[in-house]
Design an enzyme around this catalytic site. Structure first.
Site, short mmCIF file in Angstrom:
data_model
loop_
_atom_site.label_atom_id
_atom_site.label_comp_id
_atom_site.label_asym_id
_atom_site.label_seq_id
_atom_site.Cartn_x
_atom_site.Cartn_y
_atom_site.Cartn_z
N GLU A 56 77.31 37.90 49.55
CA GLU A 56 77.89 37.58 48.25
C GLU A 56 76.92 36.72 47.44
O GLU A 56 76.22 35.87 47.98
CB GLU A 56 79.20 36.80 48.43
N CYS A 57 76.90 36.93 46.13
CA CYS A 57 76.07 36.10 45.25
C CYS A 57 76.81 34.83 44.85
O CYS A 57 76.21 33.88 44.39
CB CYS A 57 75.66 36.87 44.00
N GLY A 58 78.14 34.85 44.99
CA GLY A 58 78.93 33.68 44.63
C GLY A 58 79.80 33.88 43.41
O GLY A 58 80.79 33.17 43.23
#
Length: 206
Positions: A199-201
């Site tokens: 995940e990139c966030g």
């Protein structure tokens, strides 16, 4: 008694088109975000068939592959999309001249890089566009975190987040593309994720 969202998630989880139509009736300022990754033409076609003028919001990091930019252009023209791009406040050339190439995911600077090229442009889009409905092409099989999500949820700020394709497999996506004669893109790279299942966030924060 289940809440309205619980009922919708139960009844429409496997009916993406129905979910899109239901969601669009819930507000007046919908957006659909995209990164023009593989299978992205599915969500773009699905929402634009119901609401042709829906703003398609692209956080263009400046680090996309050449094929991704070509694919984006093809889909935009084919579907006549109402594309609105949000880019980082510094160009890639400006950032790299001062700080060098993109930091790797183990580099302590990577979080700030992600904030600059993806999260800040997205948060700016939210402030400027003030959407009340947000369509996203998240799928449960993408990452372990996404497997725990619901097709419809409401963020802390009241934004209705809708992932019509959450339960679809890659096969479902491929068959939709074939049925509607839509292009695809497999030469895709996200510098904020790097690894496919990471995940990139952005979706964890919003």
């Amino acid at each position: 008694m289940p809440s309205e969202l619980e009922a919708i998630n139960r009844d429409l989880a496997n009916n993406p088109q129905g979910l899109v139509e239901w969601a669009l009736a819930q507000g007046s300022r919908p957006i659909c975000t995209t990164n023009f990754r593989p299978f992205e033409a599915v969500i773009l076609h699905m929402v634009s068939q119901v609401r042709p003028d829906i703003p398609i919001v692209w956080m263009d990091s400046g680090y996309n592959t050449e094929a991704t930019y070509q694919f984006a252009n093809e889909v935009i023209q084919q579907l006549n999309l109402n594309l609105i791009s949000f880019v980082p406040q510094r160009t890639r050339a400006h950032r790299e001249a001062l700080e060098g190439p993109m930091p790797g995911i183990d580099d302590p600077r990577h979080a700030a890089f992600t904030q600059e090229v993806k999260i800040e442009p997205f948060e700016r889009a939210l402030r400027e566009m003030k959407p009340d409905i947000w369509f996203t092409a998240l799928r449960a099989e993408d990452t372990p975190e996404r497997a725990k999500m619901q097709p419809v949820s409401r963020n802390s700020d009241g934004l209705l987040k809708v992932a019509p394709l959450l339960q679809w497999s890659a096969k479902d996506m491929y068959q939709y593309l074939q049925a509607h004669n839509l292009p695809n893109n497999f030469d895709y790279f996200d510098p904020t994720k790097v690894e496919e299942k990471r995940e990139c966030g952005l979706h964890l924060q919003h």
